[in-house]
Design an enzyme around this catalytic site. Structure first.
Site, PDB file in Angstrom:
ATOM      1  N   ARG A 128       9.201   8.160  -6.235  1.00 54.90           N
ATOM      2  CA  ARG A 128       9.157   7.095  -5.228  1.00 54.90           C
ATOM      3  C   ARG A 128      10.003   5.898  -5.656  1.00 54.90           C
ATOM      4  O   ARG A 128       9.637   4.745  -5.442  1.00 54.90           O
ATOM      5  CB  ARG A 128       7.713   6.661  -4.951  1.00 54.90           C
ATOM      6  CG  ARG A 128       6.802   7.756  -4.469  1.00 54.90           C
ATOM      7  CD  ARG A 128       7.237   8.337  -3.122  1.00 54.90           C
ATOM      8  NE  ARG A 128       6.499   9.561  -2.839  1.00 54.90           N
ATOM      9  CZ  ARG A 128       6.905  10.782  -3.185  1.00 54.90           C
ATOM     10  NH1 ARG A 128       8.066  10.943  -3.806  1.00 54.90           N
ATOM     11  NH2 ARG A 128       6.190  11.848  -2.911  1.00 54.90           N
ATOM     12  N   SER A 152       0.611   7.090   2.953  1.00 53.96           N
ATOM     13  CA  SER A 152       0.051   6.908   1.605  1.00 53.96           C
ATOM     14  C   SER A 152       0.266   5.469   1.153  1.00 53.96           C
ATOM     15  O   SER A 152       1.399   5.019   1.032  1.00 53.96           O
ATOM     16  CB  SER A 152       0.722   7.868   0.622  1.00 53.96           C
ATOM     17  OG  SER A 152       0.501   9.205   1.004  1.00 53.96           O
ATOM     18  N   GLU A 172       2.547   1.895  -2.854  1.00 53.52           N
ATOM     19  CA  GLU A 172       3.799   2.525  -2.434  1.00 53.52           C
ATOM     20  C   GLU A 172       4.433   1.736  -1.290  1.00 53.52           C
ATOM     21  O   GLU A 172       5.644   1.767  -1.086  1.00 53.52           O
ATOM     22  CB  GLU A 172       3.512   3.966  -1.988  1.00 53.52           C
ATOM     23  CG  GLU A 172       4.728   4.777  -1.634  1.00 53.52           C
ATOM     24  CD  GLU A 172       4.400   6.232  -1.354  1.00 53.52           C
ATOM     25  OE1 GLU A 172       5.035   6.799  -0.457  1.00 53.52           O
ATOM     26  OE2 GLU A 172       3.518   6.799  -2.028  1.00 53.52           O
TER      27      GLU A 172
END
Length: 344
Positions: free
Chosen positions: A161, A231, A327
């Protein structure tokens, strides 16, 4: 051009925030012009795709530029398909486009929200596959001088990520298109969740696509029903020694060994073990089906989502001594703020 307009339809959390100005750009020259105009006027600038990975904490005191660059080009040689997609194309639509042309490879990444231009920033991934595996190049514009250049996969410095676009190219640059390289000799990735039921010898990319869509649709809330950004936290990666200590106390913990010897944990499982499903602060709540997702259940504010994220991080830290990392990008009055610091 939209003046003093609500950002609610421009991000999937659907929070009550406004911007001084919202401009949808359809050409690179328009993007450069509007960015330079705002910068000369000392206005903060935020470039958005579909706003599927942002949390607005307040009204944005500046100009929001929305990426509407469109177009997909395809060529092939004996071994590969080469696709160049403009940054404003919807990612899931691109996955569907490839499958319609019998081009396999992206099926595990189905139904990930957002636009193509956002994919490299996060190095999006799901069900055992990450964007970097198919990246040929990323085309970038230097907004200060209008220079357009390409970065190959290595130059993108992809991580979990993460990418160079969160660091060196975070300010004054924009992704305008992405090049993908998909091998004609396709090997399915079936090592995650219910995908293991398929046989690598007989499964089709369409079957994987359909299964991934079914899984995501059953677990993840529709943003039109409950605003969310998918998420909210990354799956934490810890060293083997720390994991051994946790596993002794929690033998049932799911885990995923990494090539470098570290261990990836399932953030949703950790949150669930803290009995936080359904936990609510104001209008913000932990989703009852997937604990990794924080939702706008009932007219939440950005600050309520932050408070909820703080509680989740603290509970997981207390129970497992594991740090969760957001995130989602947090956007304050003049731009991105440190999500780690604000939810500590």
């Amino acid at each position: 051009m939209i003046m003093n307009h609500s950002l609610l339809p421009f991000h999937t959390f659907h929070l009550p925030a406004c911007a001084n100005q919202i401009i949808e750009f359809t050409t690179v020259s328009q993007l450069i012009t509007e960015w330079q105009k705002a910068t000369r006027a000392d206005q903060a600038v935020l470039i958005l795709g579909q706003g599927s990975n942002v949390l607005f904490l307040d009204d944005f005191n500046g100009v929001v530029l929305v990426n509407k660059l469109k177009g997909i080009q395809h060529r092939e040689d004996h071994d590969y398909h080469y696709i160049q997609a403009q940054g404003g194309e919807n990612w899931h639509n691109l996955v569907e486009w490839t499958l319609a042309k019998n081009i396999a490879g992206l099926e595990n990444l189905a139904l990930i929200p957002g636009v193509v231009g956002s994919a490299p920033i996060q190095n999006i991934g799901a069900y055992g596959v990450e964007f970097e595996q198919f990246c040929d190049f990323v085309e970038v514009v230097n907004l200060a001088n209008g220079q357009i250049f390409r970065l190959d996969k290595q130059a993108c410095q992809f991580g979990y990520r993460d990418s160079v676009f969160k660091h060196q190219y975070r300010h004054s640059f924009a992704i305008i298109s992405v090049g993908l390289k998909l091998a004609k000799a396709w090997t399915p990735t079936l090592n995650y969740g219910s995908l293991v039921k398929f046989s690598a010898d007989t499964v089709t990319s369409q079957q994987i696509f359909d299964e991934v869509c079914a899984i995501r649709s059953s677990k993840l809330p529709d943003p039109d029903e409950y605003g969310n950004a998918g998420s909210f936290f990354k799956n934490p990666i810890i060293d083997a020694t720390t994991f051994a200590e946790i596993q002794t106390a929690f033998p049932q913990i799911p885990y995923y060994p990494q090539p470098d010897g570290n261990i990836k944990l399932a953030a949703g499982w950790l949150i669930d073990q803290c009995e936080l499903k359904g936990f609510q602060i104001g209008g913000a709540a932990v989703h009852t089906q997937q604990a990794l997702v924080l939702i706008n259940k009932a007219h939440a504010t950005g600050r309520q989502v932050v408070e909820l994220a703080q509680q989740v991080r603290r509970r997981v830290r207390h129970k497992f001594n594991v740090e969760l990392h957001p995130e989602v990008r947090f956007i304050g009055q003049t731009g991105e703020v440190d999500s780690e610091e604000i939810t500590r």
